[in-house]
Scaffold this motif. Structure first.
Motif, mmCIF file in Angstrom:
data_model
loop_
_atom_site.group_PDB
_atom_site.id
_atom_site.type_symbol
_atom_site.label_atom_id
_atom_site.label_comp_id
_atom_site.label_asym_id
_atom_site.label_seq_id
_atom_site.Cartn_x
_atom_site.Cartn_y
_atom_site.Cartn_z
ATOM 1 N N ARG A 1 0.838 -1.207 0.000
ATOM 2 C CA ARG A 1 0.000 0.000 0.000
ATOM 3 C C ARG A 1 0.868 1.251 0.000
ATOM 4 N NH1 ARG A 1 -2.518 3.455 -1.260
ATOM 5 N NH2 ARG A 1 -4.570 4.206 -0.610
ATOM 6 N N SER B 1 -3.275 10.218 -3.930
ATOM 7 C CA SER B 1 -3.557 9.008 -3.161
ATOM 8 C C SER B 1 -4.598 9.276 -2.078
ATOM 9 C CB SER B 1 -2.272 8.483 -2.521
ATOM 10 O OG SER B 1 -2.537 7.369 -1.704
ATOM 11 N N PHE C 1 -7.113 7.172 1.040
ATOM 12 C CA PHE C 1 -7.361 5.949 1.794
ATOM 13 C C PHE C 1 -8.847 5.831 2.101
ATOM 14 C CE2 PHE C 1 -2.891 6.384 2.405
ATOM 15 C CZ PHE C 1 -2.405 5.104 2.663
ATOM 16 N N THR D 1 -8.847 -0.008 1.368
ATOM 17 C CA THR D 1 -7.556 -0.334 1.969
ATOM 18 C C THR D 1 -7.617 -1.591 2.821
ATOM 19 O OG1 THR D 1 -6.848 1.986 1.994
ATOM 20 C CG2 THR D 1 -5.748 0.485 3.522
ATOM 21 N N ILE E 1 -7.054 -4.750 0.406
ATOM 22 C CA ILE E 1 -5.609 -4.971 0.384
ATOM 23 C C ILE E 1 -5.127 -5.714 1.633
ATOM 24 C CG2 ILE E 1 -3.346 -3.855 0.284
ATOM 25 C CD1 ILE E 1 -4.675 -1.539 -1.198
#
Length: 218
Positions: A16, A27, A29, A34, A38
């Motif tokens: 990440r 970017s 989140f 996330t 991920i």
């Protein structure tokens, strides 16, 4: 399995950090993207590979566990659809495939030409990374210390994934094998850990973060 899950979680968190560096200020989140997309699949894939190591040691290996990284696609099926619809999301598909190819190449099993071909496929991210920096203009400025660190982090993470994917394909541990292989594997994992820790430092420092080739950096 617990050890594998912890390692998979750390690997996914470091990946990440690579995504943050590539996206730059754009970017963002999100809890779902996330954690569910991920970190959770990283922990699951790591747990499966940890189970594979247990089975290998007991002589009950399951080679299909080498496909554990495909768990990422189960948690983010939209990525596969997006590849065919708008050409985006290819990284979510490519990273597991590169790891699986590298695992097969390192396993020492199967026809040698097939393993060489798999190794060549696993090495594709190296020129692809250079093209992404120099031509596509993604990530930090080419030639900078930050670009070098991001490249080391990305490529070492792929190497760690390849080492992990080789576990289900290998036979029971052989004490007669030379120790230097484990030393190299440990060094690769340590390099990925150090580069990932640098990613944590960058996130903690925020916009004030700077990367240098030598000397203190935040």
């Amino acid at each position: 399995m617990l050890v594998g899950a912890v390692c998979g979680l750390a690997w996914a968190a470091a990946l990440r950090a690579v995504m943050v560096e590539i996206a730059g200020p754009a970017s963002a989140f999100g809890w779902v993207g996330t954690f569910e997309g991920i970190l959770l699949p990283g922990a699951v894939a790591g747990g499966l590979l940890g189970w594979a190591e247990h089975l290998r040691r007991t002589g009950r290996g399951r080679r299909w566990l080498a496909a554990a990284p495909l768990v990422f696609l189960l948690f983010t099926p939209w990525a596969v659809v997006s590849v065919f619809v708008d050409g985006l999301g290819g990284g979510a598909v490519a990273v597991p495939l590169f790891g699986m190819a590298g695992g097969y190449a390192l396993s020492g099993r199967g026809p040698r030409p097939a393993r060489w071909a798999a190794g060549a496929l696993a090495l594709l991210p190296v020129p692809a990374w250079l093209v992404a920096l120099g031509v596509a203009g993604l990530g930090p400025a080419p030639g900078s210390a930050r670009a070098a660190w991001t490249g080391v982090l990305f490529l070492s993470l792929l190497a760690v994934l390849s080492l992990a994917c080789a576990i289900p394909l290998r036979g029971r541990p052989d004490p007669s094998r030379p120790a230097w292989r484990l030393v190299v594997a440990g060094a690769v994992c340590g390099l990925a850990w150090g580069a990932g820790l640098r990613g944590f430092m960058a996130a903690a420092a925020g916009p004030a973060s700077s990367v240098s080739c030598s000397g203190p950096s935040v």
